[in-house]
Structure formats: C-alpha cells, structure tokens
Design an enzyme around this catalytic site. Structure first.
Site, PDB file in Angstrom:
ATOM      1  N   LYS A  11       0.998  -1.266  -0.354  1.00 17.01           N
ATOM      2  CA  LYS A  11       0.066  -0.185   0.400  1.00 17.01           C
ATOM      3  C   LYS A  11       0.893   1.356  -0.273  1.00 17.01           C
ATOM      4  O   LYS A  11       2.011   1.530   0.145  1.00 17.01           O
ATOM      5  CB  LYS A  11      -0.978   0.111   1.052  1.00 17.01           C
ATOM      6  CG  LYS A  11      -1.754  -0.893   1.156  1.00 17.01           C
ATOM      7  CD  LYS A  11      -2.676  -1.435   2.211  1.00 17.01           C
ATOM      8  CE  LYS A  11      -3.924  -2.218   2.074  1.00 17.01           C
ATOM      9  NZ  LYS A  11      -4.929  -2.604   3.061  1.00 17.01           N
ATOM     10  N   TYR A  51     -12.834  -2.175  -3.375  1.00 17.47           N
ATOM     11  CA  TYR A  51     -12.907  -1.295  -1.410  1.00 17.47           C
ATOM     12  C   TYR A  51     -14.929  -2.162  -2.043  1.00 17.47           C
ATOM     13  O   TYR A  51     -15.279  -0.976  -0.637  1.00 17.47           O
ATOM     14  CB  TYR A  51     -12.566  -0.373  -1.213  1.00 17.47           C
ATOM     15  CG  TYR A  51     -11.042  -1.298  -0.851  1.00 17.47           C
ATOM     16  CD1 TYR A  51     -10.707  -1.860   0.169  1.00 17.47           C
ATOM     17  CD2 TYR A  51     -10.176  -0.533  -0.903  1.00 17.47           C
ATOM     18  CE1 TYR A  51      -9.525  -2.307   0.679  1.00 17.47           C
ATOM     19  CE2 TYR A  51      -8.605  -0.943  -0.653  1.00 17.47           C
ATOM     20  CZ  TYR A  51      -8.381  -1.780  -0.154  1.00 17.47           C
ATOM     21  OH  TYR A  51      -6.653  -2.003   0.294  1.00 17.47           O
ATOM     22  N   ARG A 104       2.815  -6.998   8.761  1.00 10.53           N
ATOM     23  CA  ARG A 104       1.871  -5.646   9.013  1.00 10.53           C
ATOM     24  C   ARG A 104       3.009  -5.410  11.075  1.00 10.53           C
ATOM     25  O   ARG A 104       3.296  -3.733  11.055  1.00 10.53           O
ATOM     26  CB  ARG A 104       0.189  -5.582   9.960  1.00 10.53           C
ATOM     27  CG  ARG A 104       0.024  -5.526   7.756  1.00 10.53           C
ATOM     28  CD  ARG A 104      -1.427  -5.932   8.339  1.00 10.53           C
ATOM     29  NE  ARG A 104      -2.437  -5.743   7.344  1.00 10.53           N
ATOM     30  CZ  ARG A 104      -3.462  -6.492   6.840  1.00 10.53           C
ATOM     31  NH1 ARG A 104      -4.101  -6.799   7.104  1.00 10.53           N
ATOM     32  NH2 ARG A 104      -4.019  -5.656   5.773  1.00 10.53           N
ATOM     33  N   ASN A 114      -2.193  -0.015   6.713  1.00  9.38           N
ATOM     34  CA  ASN A 114      -2.058  -1.613   7.553  1.00  9.38           C
ATOM     35  C   ASN A 114      -0.501  -1.764   6.989  1.00  9.38           C
ATOM     36  O   ASN A 114      -0.542  -3.551   6.497  1.00  9.38           O
ATOM     37  CB  ASN A 114      -2.150  -2.057   8.097  1.00  9.38           C
ATOM     38  CG  ASN A 114      -3.488  -2.246   6.922  1.00  9.38           C
ATOM     39  OD1 ASN A 114      -3.569  -1.998   5.811  1.00  9.38           O
ATOM     40  ND2 ASN A 114      -4.252  -3.093   7.670  1.00  9.38           N
ATOM     41  N   HIS A 117      -2.765  -5.401   1.855  1.00  7.30           N
ATOM     42  CA  HIS A 117      -3.419  -6.260   1.260  1.00  7.30           C
ATOM     43  C   HIS A 117      -3.246  -7.886   0.971  1.00  7.30           C
ATOM     44  O   HIS A 117      -2.382  -8.396   0.728  1.00  7.30           O
ATOM     45  CB  HIS A 117      -4.307  -5.771   0.320  1.00  7.30           C
ATOM     46  CG  HIS A 117      -5.346  -6.607  -0.317  1.00  7.30           C
ATOM     47  ND1 HIS A 117      -6.586  -6.326   0.429  1.00  7.30           N
ATOM     48  CD2 HIS A 117      -5.762  -7.491  -0.727  1.00  7.30           C
ATOM     49  CE1 HIS A 117      -7.539  -7.201  -0.576  1.00  7.30           C
ATOM     50  NE2 HIS A 117      -6.799  -7.604  -0.702  1.00  7.30           N
TER      51      HIS A 117
HETATM   52  P1  IDP Z   1      -7.889  -6.692   6.054  1.00  9.44           P
HETATM   53  O1  IDP Z   1      -7.544  -5.691   4.941  1.00  9.44           O
HETATM   54  O2  IDP Z   1      -7.379  -6.935   6.447  1.00  9.44           O
HETATM   55  O3  IDP Z   1      -8.991  -7.637   5.226  1.00  9.44           O
HETATM   56  P2  IDP Z   1     -10.431  -5.270   5.772  1.00  9.44           P
HETATM   57  O4  IDP Z   1     -11.815  -5.421   6.943  1.00  9.44           O
HETATM   58  O5  IDP Z   1     -10.631  -5.535   4.666  1.00  9.44           O
HETATM   59  O6  IDP Z   1      -8.826  -5.567   6.532  1.00  9.44           O
HETATM   60  O7  IDP Z   1     -10.273  -3.612   5.639  1.00  9.44           O
HETATM   61  C1  IDP Z   1     -10.303  -3.049   4.232  1.00  9.44           C
HETATM   62  C2  IDP Z   1      -9.210  -2.360   4.922  1.00  9.44           C
HETATM   63  O8  IDP Z   1      -9.682  -1.086   5.192  1.00  9.44           O
HETATM   64  C3  IDP Z   1      -7.465  -2.344   5.664  1.00  9.44           C
HETATM   65  O9  IDP Z   1      -6.574  -3.383   5.274  1.00  9.44           O
HETATM   66  C4  IDP Z   1      -6.915  -0.713   6.528  1.00  9.44           C
HETATM   67  O10 IDP Z   1      -6.660  -0.434   5.234  1.00  9.44           O
HETATM   68  C5  IDP Z   1      -8.249  -0.204   6.108  1.00  9.44           C
HETATM   69  N1  IDP Z   1      -9.858   0.042   7.240  1.00  9.44           N
HETATM   70  C6  IDP Z   1     -10.212  -1.668   7.846  1.00  9.44           C
HETATM   71  N2  IDP Z   1     -10.581  -1.308   9.001  1.00  9.44           N
HETATM   72  C7  IDP Z   1     -10.194   0.564   9.219  1.00  9.44           C
HETATM   73  C8  IDP Z   1     -10.624   1.318  10.384  1.00  9.44           C
HETATM   74  O11 IDP Z   1     -11.017   0.979  11.541  1.00  9.44           O
HETATM   75  N3  IDP Z   1     -10.114   2.797  10.113  1.00  9.44           N
HETATM   76  C9  IDP Z   1      -9.617   3.215   8.753  1.00  9.44           C
HETATM   77  N4  IDP Z   1      -9.560   2.134   8.423  1.00  9.44           N
HETATM   78  C10 IDP Z   1     -10.300   1.116   8.629  1.00  9.44           C
HETATM   79 MG    MG Z   2     -10.507  -7.654   3.482  1.00 11.49          MG
END
Ligand code: IDP
Ligand code: MG
Length: 140
Positions: A11, A51, A104, A114, A117
């Site tokens: 990212k 997304y 991460r 983070n 992906h």
């Molecule tokens: P993942 O990437 O671990 O699968 P997901 O829940 O699918 O996590 O969320 C997608 C992306 O959205 C995350 O990797 C992160 O960049 C962002 N994200 C998820 N939760 C939050 C939050 O609470 N605040 C801000 N960004 C978030």
């Molecule tokens: Mg995800």
C-alpha cells in the site's frame, strides 16, 4: 488453480517509507512465488470499486483517500494454501494486534495505514487478481 493463489498490494504508506524491498523479501522467503507484479497508482474509481464491499463503513472515504494518495505494488502470489498462509504472514488488520514478525507488525502504522493487502478467500483472490491484471500479465 483454486487454493494456490492470492492477491496482494503493497500500500501507499509502505511504498512511501521505502518498504517495497523488505516486504518482497519476506514474501519470497515465506515460500510465495510471484506470478504477476506491477507498480501503479489507483484512481479514485479503481479504489472505490476494489473496496466496494466496505462502501457503507465509516472509514470508507479515509480508505479511498489513503489508497489513492501514491503508488502501490500489486501482485499475484502462488503457494500451497496461499490465501490462509499469506493472511498469517501479514498479520491482523490492526498492526497493534498483529503477531511478532508479521509484515503489518514490522511495517504498518495503524489500522488504516497497514502496509499490505491480502485476499480473504480463494474467490476474492481470483476476483482481485483479475481486477488488477489482464491474462497476458499473469504467468501461467
Ligand atoms: P484486511 O485488509 O485485514 O482484510 P478489512 O477489514 O478488509 O481488513 O479492511 C480493508 C482495509 O480498510 C484495511 O486493510 C485498512 O486499510 C482499512 N481499514 C479497516 N478498518 C479500518 C478502520 O477502522 N479505520 C480505518 N481504516 C480501516
Ligand atoms: Mg479485507
């Protein structure tokens, strides 16, 4: 092919901070083979589509702003049990909860920025890989 491929993005935060090389080294030493890879920047339209599942979440606009602010590296990776093993390698969404040694834990700042992906299912790995790569960009 089901079960042996996953899709990843390094990212914008990790690219900005010079972590492409170390992250690819971790991916490679964990036994993943790169079968497609490129350096691009997502448009807002791309990011909103990629997304779309999160479109009603409170962090959606923040996520789109983040994912479009600079270049990313996207890749398709091959390994037995790729989806699950790659999720283990990257660690929890929130780096504060991620296990020691995970990508991460090592390279991410917070739950939003983070670093990487990783697809969450074989079906999504296939959809996400096809979103980023045409057939002739994928080694088969
Ligand atoms: P993942 O990437 O671990 O699968 P997901 O829940 O699918 O996590 O969320 C997608 C992306 O959205 C995350 O990797 C992160 O960049 C962002 N994200 C998820 N939760 C939050 C939050 O609470 N605040 C801000 N960004 C978030
Ligand atoms: Mg995800």
């Amino acid at each position: 092919m089901a079960g042996n491929r996953t899709f990843t993005m390094i990212k914008p935060d990790a690219v900005e901070n010079g972590h492409i090389g170390p992250i690819l080294a971790k991916i490679s030493s964990a036994g993943f083979r790169i079968v497609a890879m490129k350096f691009t920047q997502l448009s807002r339209r791309d990011a909103r589509e990629f997304y779309a599942i999160h479109k009603d979440r409170p962090f959606f606009n923040e996520l789109i702003q983040f994912m479009t602010r600079g270049p990313i590296v996207s890749a398709i990776l091959e390994k037995d049990n790729a989806v699950e093993d790659f999720r283990a390698l990257i660690g929890s969404t929130n780096p504060q909860e991620a296990a020691e040694g995970t990508i991460r834990k090592l390279y991410a700042k917070d739950i939003g920025e983070n670093a990487v992906h990783g697809s969450d299912s074989d079906e999504n790995a296939s959809i996400e890989g096809a979103f980023h790569f045409s057939g002739r960009e994928i080694y088969s």
